[in-house]
Write a protein that holds these residues in place. Structure first.
Motif, PDB file in Angstrom:
ATOM      1  N   TRP A 123      23.184  44.224  31.728  1.00  0.00           N
ATOM      2  CA  TRP A 123      24.293  43.853  32.612  1.00  0.00           C
ATOM      3  C   TRP A 123      25.542  44.649  32.250  1.00  0.00           C
ATOM      4  CZ3 TRP A 123      28.729  42.247  30.257  1.00  0.00           C
ATOM      5  CH2 TRP A 123      28.616  41.813  28.930  1.00  0.00           C
ATOM      6  N   THR A 124      26.450  44.739  33.198  1.00  0.00           N
ATOM      7  CA  THR A 124      27.762  45.306  32.922  1.00  0.00           C
ATOM      8  C   THR A 124      28.788  44.579  33.777  1.00  0.00           C
ATOM      9  OG1 THR A 124      29.034  47.364  32.773  1.00  0.00           O
ATOM     10  CG2 THR A 124      27.592  47.127  34.657  1.00  0.00           C
ATOM     11  N   ALA A 125      30.011  44.448  33.271  1.00  0.00           N
ATOM     12  CA  ALA A 125      31.057  43.686  33.959  1.00  0.00           C
ATOM     13  C   ALA A 125      32.373  44.444  33.886  1.00  0.00           C
ATOM     14  CB  ALA A 125      31.204  42.300  33.329  1.00  0.00           C
ATOM     15  N   LEU A 126      32.947  44.711  35.043  1.00  0.00           N
ATOM     16  CA  LEU A 126      34.198  45.451  35.164  1.00  0.00           C
ATOM     17  C   LEU A 126      35.329  44.465  35.479  1.00  0.00           C
ATOM     18  CD1 LEU A 126      35.513  48.345  35.445  1.00  0.00           C
ATOM     19  CD2 LEU A 126      34.993  48.166  37.885  1.00  0.00           C
ATOM     20  N   GLN A 127      36.360  44.455  34.637  1.00  0.00           N
ATOM     21  CA  GLN A 127      37.493  43.560  34.848  1.00  0.00           C
ATOM     22  C   GLN A 127      38.657  44.329  35.472  1.00  0.00           C
ATOM     23  OE1 GLN A 127      38.625  40.984  31.558  1.00  0.00           O
ATOM     24  NE2 GLN A 127      36.610  41.246  30.645  1.00  0.00           N
ATOM     25  N   LEU A 128      39.147  43.814  36.605  1.00  0.00           N
ATOM     26  CA  LEU A 128      40.221  44.475  37.345  1.00  0.00           C
ATOM     27  C   LEU A 128      41.417  43.529  37.455  1.00  0.00           C
ATOM     28  CD1 LEU A 128      38.056  45.952  40.242  1.00  0.00           C
ATOM     29  CD2 LEU A 128      38.905  47.173  38.226  1.00  0.00           C
ATOM     30  N   PRO A 129      42.503  43.769  36.710  1.00  0.00           N
ATOM     31  CA  PRO A 129      43.709  42.939  36.840  1.00  0.00           C
ATOM     32  C   PRO A 129      44.325  43.076  38.231  1.00  0.00           C
ATOM     33  CG  PRO A 129      43.758  44.257  34.822  1.00  0.00           C
ATOM     34  CD  PRO A 129      42.631  44.779  35.656  1.00  0.00           C
ATOM     35  N   GLY A 130      45.170  42.113  38.592  1.00  0.00           N
ATOM     36  CA  GLY A 130      45.779  42.106  39.923  1.00  0.00           C
ATOM     37  C   GLY A 130      46.553  43.373  40.241  1.00  0.00           C
ATOM     38  N   THR A 131      47.260  43.923  39.259  1.00  0.00           N
ATOM     39  CA  THR A 131      48.028  45.155  39.513  1.00  0.00           C
ATOM     40  C   THR A 131      47.109  46.318  39.865  1.00  0.00           C
ATOM     41  OG1 THR A 131      47.980  45.580  37.127  1.00  0.00           O
ATOM     42  CG2 THR A 131      49.940  44.473  38.016  1.00  0.00           C
ATOM     43  N   VAL A 132      45.955  46.373  39.218  1.00  0.00           N
ATOM     44  CA  VAL A 132      45.004  47.455  39.506  1.00  0.00           C
ATOM     45  C   VAL A 132      44.375  47.273  40.883  1.00  0.00           C
ATOM     46  CG1 VAL A 132      42.848  48.533  38.763  1.00  0.00           C
ATOM     47  CG2 VAL A 132      44.541  47.849  37.063  1.00  0.00           C
ATOM     48  N   LEU A 133      44.112  46.001  41.264  1.00  0.00           N
ATOM     49  CA  LEU A 133      43.583  45.754  42.605  1.00  0.00           C
ATOM     50  C   LEU A 133      44.505  46.352  43.657  1.00  0.00           C
ATOM     51  CD1 LEU A 133      42.280  42.058  42.565  1.00  0.00           C
ATOM     52  CD2 LEU A 133      40.929  44.146  42.599  1.00  0.00           C
ATOM     53  N   GLU A 135      46.667  48.819  43.315  1.00  0.00           N
ATOM     54  CA  GLU A 135      46.623  50.276  43.267  1.00  0.00           C
ATOM     55  C   GLU A 135      45.382  50.822  43.962  1.00  0.00           C
ATOM     56  OE1 GLU A 135      46.779  51.221  39.171  1.00  0.00           O
ATOM     57  OE2 GLU A 135      48.828  50.468  38.882  1.00  0.00           O
ATOM     58  N   LEU A 136      44.289  50.056  43.921  1.00  0.00           N
ATOM     59  CA  LEU A 136      43.033  50.494  44.533  1.00  0.00           C
ATOM     60  C   LEU A 136      42.924  50.110  46.004  1.00  0.00           C
ATOM     61  CD1 LEU A 136      40.564  49.550  41.647  1.00  0.00           C
ATOM     62  CD2 LEU A 136      41.376  51.843  42.252  1.00  0.00           C
ATOM     63  N   GLY A 137      43.921  49.407  46.520  1.00  0.00           N
ATOM     64  CA  GLY A 137      43.891  48.983  47.918  1.00  0.00           C
ATOM     65  C   GLY A 137      42.964  47.820  48.181  1.00  0.00           C
ATOM     66  N   LEU A 138      42.678  47.037  47.139  1.00  0.00           N
ATOM     67  CA  LEU A 138      41.794  45.873  47.276  1.00  0.00           C
ATOM     68  C   LEU A 138      42.619  44.597  47.304  1.00  0.00           C
ATOM     69  CD1 LEU A 138      39.014  46.831  44.691  1.00  0.00           C
ATOM     70  CD2 LEU A 138      38.863  46.982  47.190  1.00  0.00           C
ATOM     71  N   SER A 139      42.134  43.632  48.075  1.00  0.00           N
ATOM     72  CA  SER A 139      42.782  42.333  48.144  1.00  0.00           C
ATOM     73  C   SER A 139      42.048  41.334  47.261  1.00  0.00           C
ATOM     74  CB  SER A 139      42.789  41.820  49.594  1.00  0.00           C
ATOM     75  OG  SER A 139      43.187  40.463  49.641  1.00  0.00           O
ATOM     76  N   ALA A 140      42.818  40.457  46.598  1.00  0.00           N
ATOM     77  CA  ALA A 140      42.200  39.424  45.770  1.00  0.00           C
ATOM     78  C   ALA A 140      41.330  38.488  46.604  1.00  0.00           C
ATOM     79  CB  ALA A 140      43.278  38.621  45.031  1.00  0.00           C
ATOM     80  N   SER A 141      41.557  38.443  47.944  1.00  0.00           N
ATOM     81  CA  SER A 141      40.758  37.571  48.809  1.00  0.00           C
ATOM     82  C   SER A 141      39.292  38.000  48.856  1.00  0.00           C
ATOM     83  CB  SER A 141      41.342  37.556  50.226  1.00  0.00           C
ATOM     84  OG  SER A 141      41.276  38.850  50.815  1.00  0.00           O
ATOM     85  N   ALA A 184      36.786  55.576  44.080  1.00  0.00           N
ATOM     86  CA  ALA A 184      35.640  55.689  44.987  1.00  0.00           C
ATOM     87  C   ALA A 184      34.851  54.388  45.012  1.00  0.00           C
ATOM     88  CB  ALA A 184      34.748  56.850  44.550  1.00  0.00           C
ATOM     89  N   LEU A 185      34.757  53.748  43.864  1.00  0.00           N
ATOM     90  CA  LEU A 185      34.060  52.459  43.785  1.00  0.00           C
ATOM     91  C   LEU A 185      34.742  51.419  44.677  1.00  0.00           C
ATOM     92  CD1 LEU A 185      32.730  50.683  40.644  1.00  0.00           C
ATOM     93  CD2 LEU A 185      34.429  49.519  42.016  1.00  0.00           C
ATOM     94  N   ALA A 186      36.081  51.397  44.665  1.00  0.00           N
ATOM     95  CA  ALA A 186      36.815  50.425  45.474  1.00  0.00           C
ATOM     96  C   ALA A 186      36.524  50.601  46.953  1.00  0.00           C
ATOM     97  CB  ALA A 186      38.315  50.558  45.206  1.00  0.00           C
ATOM     98  N   ALA A 187      36.467  51.862  47.412  1.00  0.00           N
ATOM     99  CA  ALA A 187      36.191  52.117  48.821  1.00  0.00           C
ATOM    100  C   ALA A 187      34.792  51.633  49.204  1.00  0.00           C
ATOM    101  CB  ALA A 187      36.336  53.608  49.112  1.00  0.00           C
ATOM    102  N   GLU A 188      33.816  51.830  48.325  1.00  0.00           N
ATOM    103  CA  GLU A 188      32.454  51.397  48.634  1.00  0.00           C
ATOM    104  C   GLU A 188      32.312  49.880  48.549  1.00  0.00           C
ATOM    105  OE1 GLU A 188      29.553  53.580  46.459  1.00  0.00           O
ATOM    106  OE2 GLU A 188      29.985  55.443  47.534  1.00  0.00           O
ATOM    107  N   LEU A 189      33.126  49.247  47.697  1.00  0.00           N
ATOM    108  CA  LEU A 189      33.094  47.793  47.622  1.00  0.00           C
ATOM    109  C   LEU A 189      33.507  47.173  48.955  1.00  0.00           C
ATOM    110  CD1 LEU A 189      32.756  45.155  46.063  1.00  0.00           C
ATOM    111  CD2 LEU A 189      35.112  45.420  45.262  1.00  0.00           C
ATOM    112  N   MET A 190      34.505  47.742  49.611  1.00  0.00           N
ATOM    113  CA  MET A 190      34.933  47.240  50.917  1.00  0.00           C
ATOM    114  C   MET A 190      33.774  47.291  51.912  1.00  0.00           C
ATOM    115  SD  MET A 190      38.216  46.399  50.807  1.00  0.00           S
ATOM    116  CE  MET A 190      38.877  46.630  52.453  1.00  0.00           C
ATOM    117  N   LEU A 191      32.988  48.355  51.867  1.00  0.00           N
ATOM    118  CA  LEU A 191      31.849  48.495  52.775  1.00  0.00           C
ATOM    119  C   LEU A 191      30.783  47.444  52.473  1.00  0.00           C
ATOM    120  CD1 LEU A 191      30.262  50.062  54.942  1.00  0.00           C
ATOM    121  CD2 LEU A 191      29.446  51.580  53.122  1.00  0.00           C
TER     122      LEU A 191
END
Length: 317
Positions: A123-133, A135-141, A184-191
């Protein structure tokens, strides 16, 4: 430990740890800022690998263990978690959902964690703080609740591959390259999330896992007593047949075996504290009143005798 010089955003700092015995405290630190308790469910010597990677405010942890584990606790309050199952020989269960090889898991910040991890699962787990979200254009929702994205979902496999590349970063990796891969990971997560919304719900096992937690809570409250499964079923308000079927489905063991495992873990915690108390007293406090049987069960589960654990006085290498 491998380290590289600090960059503007913090070059990736890599830590590796080899586990040669079951140590709940070391396992609990596998995900930074989390509070997680682990139980070894399969008997035998425990071996494991843990790897941590820190790049500025972003951290990524991964692991693999030789024995099946059950873990309960809480994830970090200040970061959402994106997990990936890089390899698995058998399906596991996490927060009421089945997961298998190449599946993705998302958690909100501070989410409750309850999982069954089969032996050999990587397993692997990536932790993304709110400030980084932000910057990546991701919403906490996107992380409003725990979710499992199956490997069959369009886009999921590419996302798992990206997480694997991030986890495989070596000492000296340029932080700009690492964060470009993260973007790039953030963009694919949205998809992947968009595709997931169009496929309908997945069957949940949350009620069964809730029954297991109720059983465990009742055992902990009365661990020094001579507990019987029918009496525990009465205390929970469930038929014994239902409880036994739930344990077979979720953990692959009987309620009686899990009761013994909980007792052995409680005794091990006491022994590792280095308390100046004799072993028989510790075993009796955990509901195991036959020293010979206790020693046999303990050695079978943890690969060492109670006296060997106690001799360390809580000081592990």
């Amino acid at each position: 430990m491998d380290t590289s010089p600090a960059g503007a955003m913090g070059e990736p700092v890599i830590e590796r740890l080899a586990l040669t015995f079951f140590d709940a405290e070391q396992l609990a630190t596998a995900i930074r800022e989390a509070s997680i308790e682990h139980h070894q469910l399969e008997a035998g010597d425990f071996r494991g690998e843990l790897r941590g990677l820190l790049a500025g405010p972003v951290s990524l942890n991964s692991g693999r263990y030789s024995r099946m584990l059950r873990a309960l606790g809480w994830l970090p309050e200040g970061a959402v978690v994106l997990g990936a199952i890089l390899d698995a020989e058998r399906d596991g269960c996490i927060n009421g959902y089945r997961f298998g090889a190449r599946d993705l898991v998302c958690y909100p910040a501070g989410a409750e964690l309850d999982y069954l991890l089969p032996a050999g699962t990587h397993w692997t787990a990536l932790q993304l703080p709110g400030t980084v979200l932000g910057e990546l254009g991701l919403s906490a929702s996107l992380f409003d609740k725990p979710r499992v994205f199956p490997a069959s979902l369009p886009g999921s496999a590419r996302l798992v591959n990206r997480i694997a590349r991030l986890a495989g970063a070596r000492s000296g990796t340029r932080v700009a390259d690492w964060h470009a891969e993260l973007g790039a990971l953030a963009a694919e997560l949205m998809l992947v999330v968009h595709n997931d919304q169009g496929r309908g719900g997945r069957p949940s096992y949350a009620e069964r896992m809730g029954l297991l937690r109720t059983f465990e809570r009742l055992v902990r409250e009365r661990i020094d007593e001579d507990l019987r499964i029918p009496a525990l079923c009465a205390g929970i308000g469930v038929a014994q047949r239902t409880l036994e079927q739930t344990f077979r489905d979720q953990l692959g063991i009987s309620p009686r075996r899990y009761l013994t495992i909980l007792r052995l873990h409680a005794a091990r915690d006491a022994l590792l504290c280095g308390a100046d108390v004799d072993i028989a007293s510790i075993a009796a406090r955990c509901g195991m009143h036959h020293p010979g049987r206790f020693a046999t069960e303990y050695r079978a589960l943890f690969g060492e005798s109670p006296s060997a654990t106690h001799r360390t006085n809580g000081q592990r290498p």
